[in-house]
Design an enzyme around this catalytic site. Structure first.
Site, short mmCIF file in Angstrom:
data_model
loop_
_atom_site.label_atom_id
_atom_site.label_comp_id
_atom_site.label_asym_id
_atom_site.label_seq_id
_atom_site.Cartn_x
_atom_site.Cartn_y
_atom_site.Cartn_z
N CYS A 114 0.82 -1.23 0.00
CA CYS A 114 0.00 0.00 0.00
C CYS A 114 0.84 1.27 0.00
CB CYS A 114 -0.95 0.00 1.18
SG CYS A 114 -2.13 -1.34 1.08
N HIS A 250 -3.11 7.72 1.79
CA HIS A 250 -3.52 6.38 1.37
C HIS A 250 -4.92 6.15 1.94
CE1 HIS A 250 -3.83 2.19 0.68
NE2 HIS A 250 -3.58 1.82 1.93
N ASN A 280 -10.03 0.26 -0.16
CA ASN A 280 -8.57 0.32 -0.15
C ASN A 280 -8.04 -0.29 -1.44
OD1 ASN A 280 -5.84 0.00 0.27
ND2 ASN A 280 -6.04 -0.77 2.37
N1 ACO Z 1 -18.54 -7.31 9.80
C1 ACO Z 1 -18.93 -7.49 11.07
N2 ACO Z 1 -18.08 -7.74 12.08
C2 ACO Z 1 -16.77 -7.80 11.77
C3 ACO Z 1 -16.30 -7.62 10.47
C4 ACO Z 1 -17.24 -7.38 9.46
N3 ACO Z 1 -16.89 -7.16 8.17
N4 ACO Z 1 -14.95 -7.72 10.49
C5 ACO Z 1 -14.59 -7.96 11.74
N5 ACO Z 1 -15.68 -8.02 12.51
C6 ACO Z 1 -15.78 -8.26 13.95
C7 ACO Z 1 -14.57 -8.97 14.49
O1 ACO Z 1 -14.68 -10.35 14.28
C8 ACO Z 1 -14.62 -8.59 15.96
O2 ACO Z 1 -15.55 -9.42 16.57
P1 ACO Z 1 -15.26 -10.00 18.05
O3 ACO Z 1 -15.14 -8.77 18.91
O4 ACO Z 1 -16.44 -10.84 18.32
O5 ACO Z 1 -13.97 -10.75 17.93
C9 ACO Z 1 -15.24 -7.19 15.94
O6 ACO Z 1 -15.83 -7.02 14.63
C10 ACO Z 1 -14.25 -6.07 16.16
O7 ACO Z 1 -13.16 -6.31 15.29
P2 ACO Z 1 -11.91 -5.40 15.34
O8 ACO Z 1 -10.84 -5.97 14.49
O9 ACO Z 1 -11.62 -5.05 16.76
O10 ACO Z 1 -12.51 -4.09 14.64
P3 ACO Z 1 -11.80 -2.73 14.41
O11 ACO Z 1 -12.61 -1.65 14.98
O12 ACO Z 1 -10.32 -2.78 14.74
O13 ACO Z 1 -11.91 -2.56 12.84
C11 ACO Z 1 -10.59 -2.87 10.86
C12 ACO Z 1 -11.34 -3.53 11.98
C13 ACO Z 1 -11.57 -2.08 9.99
C14 ACO Z 1 -9.91 -3.94 10.02
C15 ACO Z 1 -9.54 -1.91 11.45
O14 ACO Z 1 -8.78 -2.55 12.42
C16 ACO Z 1 -8.62 -1.35 10.42
O15 ACO Z 1 -9.03 -0.61 9.54
N6 ACO Z 1 -7.31 -1.65 10.51
C17 ACO Z 1 -6.35 -1.15 9.60
C18 ACO Z 1 -6.44 -1.93 8.38
C19 ACO Z 1 -5.77 -1.24 7.28
O16 ACO Z 1 -5.80 -0.04 7.20
N7 ACO Z 1 -5.20 -2.01 6.44
C20 ACO Z 1 -4.63 -1.53 5.32
C21 ACO Z 1 -3.37 -0.74 5.57
S1 ACO Z 1 -2.12 -1.43 4.80
C22 ACO Z 1 -2.73 -1.75 3.34
O17 ACO Z 1 -3.44 -0.91 2.79
C23 ACO Z 1 -2.47 -3.06 2.70
#
Ligand code: ACO
Length: 323
Positions: A114, A250, A280
């Site tokens: 990314c 990004h 993304n």
């Molecule tokens: N729908 C419903 N529930 C979901 C989903 C979904 N699509 N995905 C995850 N959950 C659940 C999880 O299983 C978890 O459930 P649990 O509490 O029962 O275990 C709950 O939601 C909370 O999950 P978290 O991972 O804590 O959620 P968070 O608020 O951290 O959001 C996310 C997740 C969106 C992935 C976030 O962490 C994020 O954006 N991280 C950065 C990711 C990123 O930017 N990646 C790209 C950068 S590098 C690149 O671009 C390659």
């Protein structure tokens, strides 16, 4: 006089198929509301079967060339940032080269996930500043839909396909921060974090693999490292966040974008946001956002722009561009 790499053209291409969040509700335990509130994403584009990364990249490149009043033969370097090239080799860049009708230039891919566009831009800038090239196409193009695990709701709802391209041209500046062009770049990697974001396959393992991510960990690093690299780039040219007209980050997650803007001290009305429409798109997200920002009359000639990105590796970086 100082040789600068000045942006003289920009363009983007998105595949026709638009996939709203609601489509994932049919096959996964997820909701439009969850995806929107946790990531800011409302829809994304997916490439058609048979449509490849270089197809997207070439279409974006043609638009960028057109906006510069040039043809494919008018560039002497083509740098494609991608982690999803059509084939193991040759590079997607050589495929783009052929598609745009360029026979005299040189072409290669850059892979920093990314953060790829920041790395490609820094490379193209160095080629121009050193005199190796006079005009360069810098393209970010991806088909991340090909490396999704469609049963993993925590990743497959976040990514999309697309491409964006810039045309850079060597021009003489006076060596100050008032010059148009790429004014500074900052690149970083730390392989100790390679396991928080990766694809579990590749040529050496005879598989393609799917994307695996520890979302929370990536999130934590992103907010800290993105603001840091943006400050580093700005400091290299003696500028501060107050001088910035547009932050073009990004586009991974609206919460990361907002937290980084806050850390930088830049209001959200000076941030170009496209994550709601594109998801993304990895290395394509910054040139896509630059192109949309110009199309929407947000970014204008002379504006000071900060771009910043982070991705698998971890790899992260930023650039300061006077548009
Ligand atoms: N729908 C419903 N529930 C979901 C989903 C979904 N699509 N995905 C995850 N959950 C659940 C999880 O299983 C978890 O459930 P649990 O509490 O029962 O275990 C709950 O939601 C909370 O999950 P978290 O991972 O804590 O959620 P968070 O608020 O951290 O959001 C996310 C997740 C969106 C992935 C976030 O962490 C994020 O954006 N991280 C950065 C990711 C990123 O930017 N990646 C790209 C950068 S590098 C690149 O671009 C390659």
């Amino acid at each position: 006089m100082t040789r600068r790499a000045v942006v003289i053209g920009v363009g983007h291409y998105l595949p026709e198929r638009v996939v709203p969040n609601s489509e994932f509700e049919k096959s996964l335990d997820t909701t439009d509301e969850w995806i929107k509130s946790r990531s800011g994403i409302e829809r994304r584009h997916f490439a058609a079967p048979g449509e490849t990364t270089s197809d997207l990249g070439a279409k974006a490149a043609m638009k960028a060339l057109k906006s510069a009043g040039l043809t494919g033969e008018d560039v002497d370097a083509i740098v494609v940032a991608t982690s999803t090239a059509d084939l193991t080799f040759p590079s997607a860049a050589t495929m783009v080269q052929d598609a745009i009708g360029n026979t005299k230039g040189f072409a290669f891919d850059v892979q920093a996930v990314c953060a790829g566009f920041a790395f490609a831009l820094a490379n193209a800038n160095a080629l121009i500043v050193s005199g190796q090239a006079n005009r360069a196409l810098v393209i970010g193009a991806e088909t991340f839909s090909r490396i999704m695990d469609w049963t993993d709701r925590s990743t497959c709802v976040l990514f999309g396909d697309g491409a964006g391209a810039l045309v850079l041209e060597a021009q003489e500046g006076n060596g100050t921060a008032d010059d148009r062009g790429v004014l500074a770049t900052d690149l970083n990697s730390d392989g100790r974090y390679k396991e928080i974001l990766y694809v579990d396959g590749g040529v050496s393992t005879h598989t393609t693999g799917v994307l695996k991510m520890q979302g929370k960990e990536v999130f934590r690093h992103a907010v800290e490292k993105l603001a840091e690299t943006a400050h580093t780039s700005l400091a290299k040219v003696g500028l501060t966040a107050e001088d910035v007209d547009w932050v073009v980050p990004h586009q991974a997650n609206i919460r990361i974008i907002k937290s980084t803007a806050k850390k930088l001290g830049v209001d959200m009305d000076r941030v170009v946001v496209t994550v709601q429409d594109h998801g993304n798109t990895s290395a394509a997200s910054i040139p896509l956002a630059l192109s949309v920002g110009v199309e929407n009359s947000q970014i204008k000639q002379g504006d000071l722009i900060v771009t910043e990105a982070i991705g698998g590796g971890l790899a992260w970086g930023s650039a300061i561009i006077r548009w």
